[in-house]
Design a protein around this motif. Structure first.
Motif, PDB file in Angstrom:
ATOM      1  N   LEU A  78      36.537  52.550   0.044  1.00 53.78           N
ATOM      2  CA  LEU A  78      35.467  53.056  -0.813  1.00 53.78           C
ATOM      3  C   LEU A  78      34.166  53.037  -0.032  1.00 53.78           C
ATOM      4  O   LEU A  78      33.787  52.005   0.526  1.00 53.78           O
ATOM      5  N   GLU A  79      33.499  54.191  -0.005  1.00 60.63           N
ATOM      6  CA  GLU A  79      32.165  54.266   0.585  1.00 60.63           C
ATOM      7  C   GLU A  79      31.149  54.410  -0.540  1.00 60.63           C
ATOM      8  O   GLU A  79      31.249  55.309  -1.376  1.00 60.63           O
ATOM      9  N   THR A 101      37.443  57.240  -0.689  1.00 67.32           N
ATOM     10  CA  THR A 101      36.616  57.621  -1.834  1.00 67.32           C
ATOM     11  C   THR A 101      35.163  57.400  -1.460  1.00 67.32           C
ATOM     12  O   THR A 101      34.804  56.318  -0.977  1.00 67.32           O
ATOM     13  N   THR A 102      34.337  58.416  -1.652  1.00 69.58           N
ATOM     14  CA  THR A 102      32.907  58.277  -1.393  1.00 69.58           C
ATOM     15  C   THR A 102      32.158  58.562  -2.686  1.00 69.58           C
ATOM     16  O   THR A 102      32.470  59.508  -3.410  1.00 69.58           O
ATOM     17  N   HIS A 126      37.974  61.843  -1.736  1.00 68.04           N
ATOM     18  CA  HIS A 126      37.545  61.876  -3.132  1.00 68.04           C
ATOM     19  C   HIS A 126      36.028  61.692  -3.177  1.00 68.04           C
ATOM     20  O   HIS A 126      35.512  60.677  -2.708  1.00 68.04           O
ATOM     21  N   VAL A 127      35.323  62.653  -3.752  1.00 70.62           N
ATOM     22  CA  VAL A 127      33.873  62.559  -3.911  1.00 70.62           C
ATOM     23  C   VAL A 127      33.588  62.311  -5.384  1.00 70.62           C
ATOM     24  O   VAL A 127      33.973  63.101  -6.248  1.00 70.62           O
ATOM     25  N   VAL A 128      32.911  61.187  -5.688  1.00 69.88           N
ATOM     26  CA  VAL A 128      32.727  60.754  -7.077  1.00 69.88           C
ATOM     27  C   VAL A 128      31.236  60.599  -7.365  1.00 69.88           C
ATOM     28  O   VAL A 128      30.509  59.945  -6.608  1.00 69.88           O
ATOM     29  N   LEU A 129      30.798  61.169  -8.482  1.00 66.37           N
ATOM     30  CA  LEU A 129      29.437  60.990  -8.974  1.00 66.37           C
ATOM     31  C   LEU A 129      29.437  59.819  -9.941  1.00 66.37           C
ATOM     32  O   LEU A 129      30.016  59.895 -11.032  1.00 66.37           O
TER      33      LEU A 129
END
Length: 388
Positions: A78-79, A101-102, A126-129
């Motif tokens: 996780l970033e 995941t960033t 995975h780009v997560v807001l």
């Protein structure tokens, strides 16, 4: 790239291969090719005051943190804080069997990261807001959590979502000083494996923690306080700044290229009434104060007086300097002596010894269970700086 290897920022073949594989310019389309590959940050978003709120970090710092993380193929990472480029480097390190995941709190940042990752061929990330305070539980547990924003605290979500033998690499703010710290769980406590000097834009959202600023001369000179500040007389401190200063010298010397970040951390842990002196990069500010760092220099502060770390060039040495203290106010001489005494103590016992150990404890830990050292109370945790 060769410069990063020569400087020691890149230490392993795996990290070097990742840097050679990822096209950095695709994550910095706003700047020239030369600027994209310079060993400097690329600012990607500023607020209404012109303050940088998102950037692609300098390559040396990204390399340092990836080396601290020790990422292997197949890991889940996780970033926290998304620029895209670092996530692509991590994707190279974990390989096709791993997962990255960033996350970021800013929709502009995640949209940009998603676009850049896709353009560079890393659309498996995975780009997560989301707000970093809560992590991304749907992709947990994580073998590594790498935080690329300045954190004042470590929220429970990060340790809850960390694998038992995992590692968190985080730029942690302690009494105003920031260090990128590699932390690993040990019997319910996070213990440092390594820490390096670093600076990042601060975390936003639920984890934000603004510093207290006492301006001493308009916007030219100020004192910053990160945790509990001592009782101050701001008007008296402003008057003290304009009065003649007192100086004291330690006899402790160092070469111009020798790092002294350990001394700064020692002063942060050894001075009780403490803040950071900051100054603008202006002629007026330079005439008023001369700290070792304009960004923030350890300072002993009392109600109407303060003393800060400074240095002077030694005339009979080539690029050799001596540490000392400049002080202002009615109690200037005593405070200058206090700073110099701590410089001398660091020189005797810590300059060539092991660096401080940073341990992170639950906030509910009783005082008698904590190790000796400087105790820094935060919202979720207690951080202890211990010296051998």
């Amino acid at each position: 790239m060769d410069d990063l290897v020569a400087a020691g920022s890149i230490k392993t073949k795996e990290v070097e291969a990742a840097f050679r594989a990822v096209p950095r310019h695709l994550f910095a389309p706003e700047v020239s090719l030369q600027d994209a590959y310079a060993d400097d940050i690329v600012r990607t978003k500023q607020d209404q005051h012109g303050i940088t709120v998102s950037s692609v970090s300098a390559p040396w710092l990204q390399a340092t943190m990836l080396e601290q993380a020790g990422i292997s193929p197949g890991m889940r990472v996780l970033e926290v804080g998304s620029g895209g480029y670092n996530a692509a480097l991590i994707a190279e390190l974990v390989g096709p069997t791993g997962a990255v995941t960033t996350m970021d709190i800013d929709a502009d940042v995640t949209e940009r990261a998603h676009h850049c990752l896709a353009a560079a061929g890393y659309d498996q990330v995975h780009v997560v807001l989301a707000d970093a305070e809560h992590g991304v539980p749907e992709h947990a547990p994580y073998d590594r959590i790498i935080v690329t924003a300045g954190a004042w605290d470590i929220p429970p979500a990060w340790t809850d979502q960390l694998a038992p033998d995992g590692r968190i690499v985080v730029p942690l703010r302690m009494r105003g000083l920031s260090r990128t710290v590699a932390l690993t769980p040990r019997d319910g406590v996070l213990v440092s494996l390594d820490h390096q000097m670093a600076g990042f834009v601060p975390v936003r959202g639920d984890g934000a923690h603004p510093e207290r600023l006492v301006q001493l001369h308009d916007a030219d000179v100020g004192l910053r306080f990160d945790e509990q500040a001592p009782e101050l007389d701001a008007a008296a401190l402003r008057a003290a700044l304009l009065a003649p200063r007192v100086e004291a010298w330690s006899g402790v010397r160092f070469g111009g290229m020798e790092p002294f970040d350990g001394l700064l951390l020692w002063l942060a842990s050894s001075l009780d009434d403490y803040g950071l002196l900051s100054r603008a990069r202006s002629p007026t500010a330079r005439e008023l104060v001369d700290p070792v760092s304009p960004i923030g220099t350890p300072t002993a502060v009392e109600a109407d007086s303060f003393a800060y770390l400074t240095l002077r060039k030694v005339e009979d040495g080539d690029d050799t300097y001596e540490f000392g203290a400049y002080a202002h106010g009615p109690d200037a001489a005593r405070l200058a002596g206090l700073v110099v005494t701590q410089v001398q103590a660091w020189n005797r016992t810590h300059r060539d010894a092991s660096p401080a150990t940073i341990s992170v404890w639950p906030a509910t830990t009783p005082a008698e269970a904590l190790p000796p050292g400087r105790v820094i109370a935060k919202r979720h945790r207690i951080v202890v700086l211990s010296w051998s």
